[in-house]
Enzyme design. Sequence first.
Site, PDB file in Angstrom:
ATOM      1  CG  HIS A   1       0.769   8.683  -1.043  1.00 39.72           C
ATOM      2  ND1 HIS A   1       1.743   9.558  -1.468  1.00 39.72           N
ATOM      3  CD2 HIS A   1       1.385   7.852  -0.172  1.00 39.72           C
ATOM      4  CE1 HIS A   1       2.881   9.268  -0.885  1.00 39.72           C
ATOM      5  NE2 HIS A   1       2.694   8.232  -0.080  1.00 39.72           N
TER       6      HIS A   1
ATOM      7  CD  GLU B   1       4.467   4.499  -1.971  1.00 40.19           C
ATOM      8  OE1 GLU B   1       5.265   3.545  -1.868  1.00 40.19           O
ATOM      9  OE2 GLU B   1       4.724   5.518  -2.639  1.00 40.19           O
TER      10      GLU B   1
ATOM     11  CE  LYS C   1       5.162   2.967  -5.346  1.00 42.19           C
ATOM     12  NZ  LYS C   1       6.068   4.091  -5.183  1.00 42.19           N
TER      13      LYS C   1
HETATM   14  P1  ADP Z   1      10.237   0.300  -0.193  1.00 40.94           P
HETATM   15  O1  ADP Z   1       9.129  -0.279  -1.003  1.00 40.94           O
HETATM   16  O2  ADP Z   1      10.805   1.547  -0.755  1.00 40.94           O
HETATM   17  O3  ADP Z   1      11.290  -0.714   0.159  1.00 40.94           O
HETATM   18  P2  ADP Z   1       8.212   0.321   1.868  1.00 40.94           P
HETATM   19  O4  ADP Z   1       8.036   1.109   3.119  1.00 40.94           O
HETATM   20  O5  ADP Z   1       7.118   0.392   0.858  1.00 40.94           O
HETATM   21  O6  ADP Z   1       9.588   0.767   1.209  1.00 40.94           O
HETATM   22  O7  ADP Z   1       8.425  -1.199   2.253  1.00 40.94           O
HETATM   23  C1  ADP Z   1       9.490  -1.555   3.125  1.00 40.94           C
HETATM   24  C2  ADP Z   1       9.873  -3.010   2.970  1.00 40.94           C
HETATM   25  O8  ADP Z   1       8.812  -3.842   3.419  1.00 40.94           O
HETATM   26  C3  ADP Z   1      10.125  -3.464   1.538  1.00 40.94           C
HETATM   27  O9  ADP Z   1      11.440  -3.171   1.125  1.00 40.94           O
HETATM   28  C4  ADP Z   1       9.868  -4.954   1.638  1.00 40.94           C
HETATM   29  O10 ADP Z   1      11.018  -5.631   2.100  1.00 40.94           O
HETATM   30  C5  ADP Z   1       8.808  -5.063   2.730  1.00 40.94           C
HETATM   31  N1  ADP Z   1       7.453  -5.264   2.179  1.00 40.94           N
HETATM   32  C6  ADP Z   1       6.495  -4.312   2.050  1.00 40.94           C
HETATM   33  N2  ADP Z   1       5.378  -4.824   1.500  1.00 40.94           N
HETATM   34  C7  ADP Z   1       5.615  -6.133   1.281  1.00 40.94           C
HETATM   35  C8  ADP Z   1       4.832  -7.224   0.752  1.00 40.94           C
HETATM   36  N3  ADP Z   1       3.577  -7.039   0.295  1.00 40.94           N
HETATM   37  N4  ADP Z   1       5.414  -8.453   0.706  1.00 40.94           N
HETATM   38  C9  ADP Z   1       6.676  -8.629   1.148  1.00 40.94           C
HETATM   39  N5  ADP Z   1       7.460  -7.649   1.666  1.00 40.94           N
HETATM   40  C10 ADP Z   1       6.943  -6.425   1.733  1.00 40.94           C
HETATM   41 MG    MG Z   2       7.254   0.416  -1.281  1.00 40.20          MG
END
Ligand code: ADP
Ligand code: MG
Length: 324
Positions: free
Chosen positions: A165, A169, A172
Amino acid sequence: QSWYMQSFQDILEFKDRDVDDEMLKQDFTDAVIKIRNRHNDVVPTMAQGVVEYKETYGTDPITSQNIQYFLDRFYMSRISIRMLLNQHTLLFGGKIRDNPAHPKQIGSIDPSCCVTDVVKDAYENARNLCDRYYMNSPELMLEEFNVKGPDNSMAVVYVPSHLYHMVFELFKNAMRATMELHEDSMEYPPVHVQIVLGHEDLTVKVSDRGGGVPLRKIDRLFTYTYSTAPRPQMDTSRATPLAGFGYGLPISRLYARYFQGDLKLYSMEGYGTDAVIYIRALSTESIERLPVYNKSAWKHYNTIHEADDWCVPSKEPKDMTTFR
Ligand code: ADP
Ligand code: MG
């Protein structure tokens, strides 16, 4: 709330009953499965509730902080309850003994969980999703280091589905950031993963070159419902979305913390992000971490937020009382 009341009643049915009765055992397992299924949609339902609350009452920093505090604890206890429900059904539901895919697993626990395999599996599935949305995806570069020497296996006692999990995440997120930043160049820097097994920690670092996030925003990424992706349709007939609910990071961090680990994000804005999962390498240290409701917890919701004890440049100290 009614789901929880019903499930509590279902469990109470078995209070003081004879544990050696075979029929009863089967009934209990059936009840456990029913309860687990009843609560399948708790996360999206709560998410919808939070959205509706915010639409109706608006938001202020104190309420948001309380919601965050509540949800972190609520979902943590949910992870624990579901772990127990699952464990019971796997051990007493009669299927695990002839599960050829995981003959060594004890219920959902793998006494020698191969971290590399889980990481590769999660990468492949995230990559399939990414391909579907962007017609392309970054490659994986994997590096391993074992403090005990290169011939030792990268295995820990863990729940593979929890590890999956978390890395799924992170993949992605890394892929989305990479694809969005390099959309025009048609060349995508790979996602770099390092797995390190030390004496105390097992660490998995997922590094991307997706442009990063400024320090100011890092904490925000862990708040529920925060997402920079468009909100996907709740319709289950549609394909799994790559992002958009904003629950990826906060829930993954709970999984990490559940067994005394953690999940942190280190970003270099303008370049990329390192997301790091910390897991206890020793099973004796991987103890369940659960919230308790006591006076300290109660105080959390009732602290009087007076003026900030740090100055705001060229402003008066913030009067937090007005937010209540
Ligand atoms: P989601 O992917 O559904 O938007 P997450 O909790 O996984 O929710 O991530 C929240 C936000 O954090 C994302 O929408 C993105 O803007 C930012 N984020 C997360 N991981 C990264 C990353 N590796 N690089 C840039 N921004 C990121
Ligand atoms: Mg995400």
